[in-house]
Design a protein around this motif. Sequence first.
Motif, PDB file in Angstrom:
ATOM      1  N   LEU A   1      87.172   4.084  70.090  1.00 49.25           N
ATOM      2  CA  LEU A   1      88.185   3.441  70.924  1.00 49.25           C
ATOM      3  C   LEU A   1      87.451   2.194  71.722  1.00 49.25           C
ATOM      4  N   ALA A   2      88.075   1.106  71.778  1.00 55.58           N
ATOM      5  CA  ALA A   2      87.531  -0.022  72.489  1.00 55.58           C
ATOM      6  C   ALA A   2      88.139   0.006  73.829  1.00 55.58           C
TER       7      ALA A   2
ATOM      8  N   PHE B   1      88.533  -3.003  62.103  1.00 53.45           N
ATOM      9  CA  PHE B   1      89.052  -3.151  63.391  1.00 53.45           C
ATOM     10  C   PHE B   1      90.334  -3.356  63.783  1.00 53.45           C
TER      11      PHE B   1
ATOM     12  N   ARG C   1      80.952  -0.246  73.489  1.00 58.30           N
ATOM     13  CA  ARG C   1      82.125  -0.178  74.258  1.00 58.30           C
ATOM     14  C   ARG C   1      83.342  -0.554  74.069  1.00 58.30           C
ATOM     15  N   TYR C   2      83.319  -1.506  72.954  1.00 62.49           N
ATOM     16  CA  TYR C   2      84.593  -2.210  72.460  1.00 62.49           C
ATOM     17  C   TYR C   2      84.947  -2.204  71.255  1.00 62.49           C
ATOM     18  N   GLY C   3      84.623  -1.101  70.576  1.00 58.01           N
ATOM     19  CA  GLY C   3      84.950  -0.565  69.027  1.00 58.01           C
ATOM     20  C   GLY C   3      83.591  -0.787  68.156  1.00 58.01           C
TER      21      GLY C   3
ATOM     22  N   GLY D   1      90.156  -4.023  68.640  1.00 55.59           N
ATOM     23  CA  GLY D   1      88.817  -3.951  68.772  1.00 55.59           C
ATOM     24  C   GLY D   1      88.471  -2.488  68.216  1.00 55.59           C
ATOM     25  N   SER D   2      89.282  -1.516  68.377  1.00 55.93           N
ATOM     26  CA  SER D   2      88.918  -0.103  67.960  1.00 55.93           C
ATOM     27  C   SER D   2      88.619  -0.142  66.708  1.00 55.93           C
ATOM     28  N   ALA D   3      87.585   0.914  66.244  1.00 54.04           N
ATOM     29  CA  ALA D   3      87.042   0.988  64.760  1.00 54.04           C
ATOM     30  C   ALA D   3      88.054   2.130  64.225  1.00 54.04           C
TER      31      ALA D   3
END
Lengths: 439, 439
Positions: free
Chosen positions: A104-105, A27, B398-400, A72-74
């Motif tokens: 993408l968060a 993350f 929604r947030y990754g 927060g994006s993975a």
Amino acid sequence: MEPTHHSPRRVEELRGRLGEVASLDGFVNAVRDQKRMQFLIVDWRGHLVQVAHEKAGESDALAATIASLTIGSAVTVKGRVREAPSVKLHGLEIEAIGLHIHSLADSPLPIAPDSALEKQIDWRFLSLRRPEHRLIFEVQTTLERAMRSYWAQAGFIEIHSPKLMGTFSESGADAFKVEYFGRTAYLAQSPQFYKQMAMAAGLDRVFEVGPAFRAEPSFTSRHETEFTSIDMEVAWTHSHHDLMALEEAWLAHALGEVARAHGAAIEGALGVPLAVPSAPFPKVSMEDAQRIVRASGHLPSKPDDLDPEAERRLSAHVKREHGHDFVFVTDYPASARPFYHRRHPDRPDLTESFDLLWNGIEITTGAQREHRFDVLRAQAAEHGHDLTPLSSYLDFFRYGCPPHGGMGVGLARLLMVMLQRSSIREATLLSRTPTRLTP
Amino acid sequence: MEPTHHSPRRVEELRGRLGEVASLDGFVNAVRDQKRMQFLIVDWRGHLVQVAHEKAGESDALAATIASLTIGSAVTVKGRVREAPSVKLHGLEIEAIGLHIHSLADSPLPIAPDSALEKQIDWRFLSLRRPEHRLIFEVQTTLERAMRSYWAQAGFIEIHSPKLMGTFSESGADAFKVEYFGRTAYLAQSPQFYKQMAMAAGLDRVFEVGPAFRAEPSFTSRHETEFTSIDMEVAWTHSHHDLMALEEAWLAHALGEVARAHGAAIEGALGVPLAVPSAPFPKVSMEDAQRIVRASGHLPSKPDDLDPEAERRLSAHVKREHGHDFVFVTDYPASARPFYHRRHPDRPDLTESFDLLWNGIEITTGAQREHRFDVLRAQAAEHGHDLTPLSSYLDFFRYGCPPHGGMGVGLARLLMVMLQRSSIREATLLSRTPTRLTP
């Protein structure tokens, strides 16, 4: 098997690959987009790792991808591992070669670390990303594993009793009703009836870890409408003292394992020293407990039970007198206990029962059970129960049942006290209260 | 710690006490009241032990007590241990000195060993007293312990997700409704949503063992309205092949432990040889499975799924061709799978999914999940779901959210196949069907 989450072996293996190209999943924890350089902190299975990229001008697609990242994006980052003594994170840095965005968060995140507890619960999956919240469930995992290792060496059998019941197992007032093919079922308030059935079945020693449900319109910091109940039941016990001895040994073992595995992390992240209790724990009869509490200047709201303030005062007294954080309160009056608790032969007004308090909070209720069919039926009637809905339960005692006893422990309650959290909701994966059914 | 139930150490210790007085707790298994002698067989924590008493005339109170005993009564016998080579039970006998009846059983017992299964379930606590029934739950205990030892070394976190939900987790048609403080809650049909939430929360690898509920009016020998579901979910998987590799290793480990601990007992009591499978298991795509089943002369009732007869035929084919009892059926059409299964990038009509069959019976459903918010929402809409009740679930993405996947295994189904029982109810502590809520 690859190194597990949070395993120090992960970082060591990365260090062993200096100069090589590695791939890291994680993350996005932070992004710094500077004039010539971009820095990215990736939460790589619990380890924060710095990624660096030197911008190569307008046509630098990688720079554009990094610039688009939100917290927060993975992502999966590919890059060359290099030593970077000035980087606080393990003295390592990844020189980015490529980056793939899996997810993408949205930005900004709807909660901040200092958001109120209810808001943290609304966005539980985001608050759990914080290491100190995650730690609670790592502790829970170890705690249950240690409990089970005790049960295994003591020959316990694991049971899964039904949560859908034809009648209620405790009081009808707080049983949830379920539409069940044209009739009404009830959600089990405890596995009480069935763990006793296991005794009549000769299973000898059983445990269960599973959900229990209480339809109490209660909004305290230590009640949930659904909670994980840890239950034991043991045959051929002579009195509640056998059961208290069992619980002491079991808890001391389990807490010892938690302290060994997570003691330093708990102290570091939560500021809580985890002391492993020594057995035996102090024991105080309810009669003596009432005296102690009254002498401390508090009048308990009931003569046969302890209210929360009374529990706190009793624990404080025991801590002062015996230096112990635990205390068993024993021999509750029959009026304060369910009909299935056995009575003292010489004091039929008292039950062979106990509660366990830890730092002033009740974490266990237990008792030697009444195993004699006639006596059990008489006690049920005396407690004002209608015997018809109880007939399936009472049957368990008609064809030979050994003397037995057991106890129930609330898992989140135990974690709450152990980790000194102010609310049971911090030690519950997903809270359920009269007003909350989501997430 | 005293020797546990069924421990051979118990009998050895008794043998070491020849000539001494010992005390044995147990159920009365048989009584023979002869002219001069009385013989009693006591089920002493799983070991049958003979007790003998020589009658001493009219005033012999002990003889009268023994004469009053009924099968199943719970007693404590005190007596002198003596060698008795002619006694088949361990070559030992207890010369009775005293006997205390804790609980005298009604006579006769309402079931016999050859009673029909439904009657055995009506009196479950009596049928469980038979060693071959008890064995099933000893196996269950070992099986779960072995699964957990695998999870522990692989760094999984244990979760307890709520069974009370604000919406249904699978299809609305088979969700039980609960009266919840003036509104409707639903009983979880699986922990699906919450184990996926744990992935968005960064818990990386989780498992849960807990009840699941299906309001299907189904009366087959392999369905219950409430069952114990074993669930796993793992982040950063690339496809369903990662998950099948995980399940193979996990099951081979768990079944190996069961075979080691109980293989001989299972063979002896149930006549079932327990073969530990070798990984990898054979894999057959649904397209190929349909071809194989049709070639065997059976037309599957659906083109995108296997009916029970098709499952049996496919397993028989795999057994013939590959000598293996297990087979993964992979790549189900999207029409046969829930919206949250990920699709193949190059074959959007197919999912990255699998079922695992063991000897022709489905024991697992698993898949790589769709982790991309937009794609997931589109697939839910395409499947005809109303997105409003799903919003709390969709928020998780929604947030990754890392790519992930998982599987669910029915515990009793697994035991049923492993032990070759004809009904799932033999491997369930207490059955729950549309017409059964007791005991």
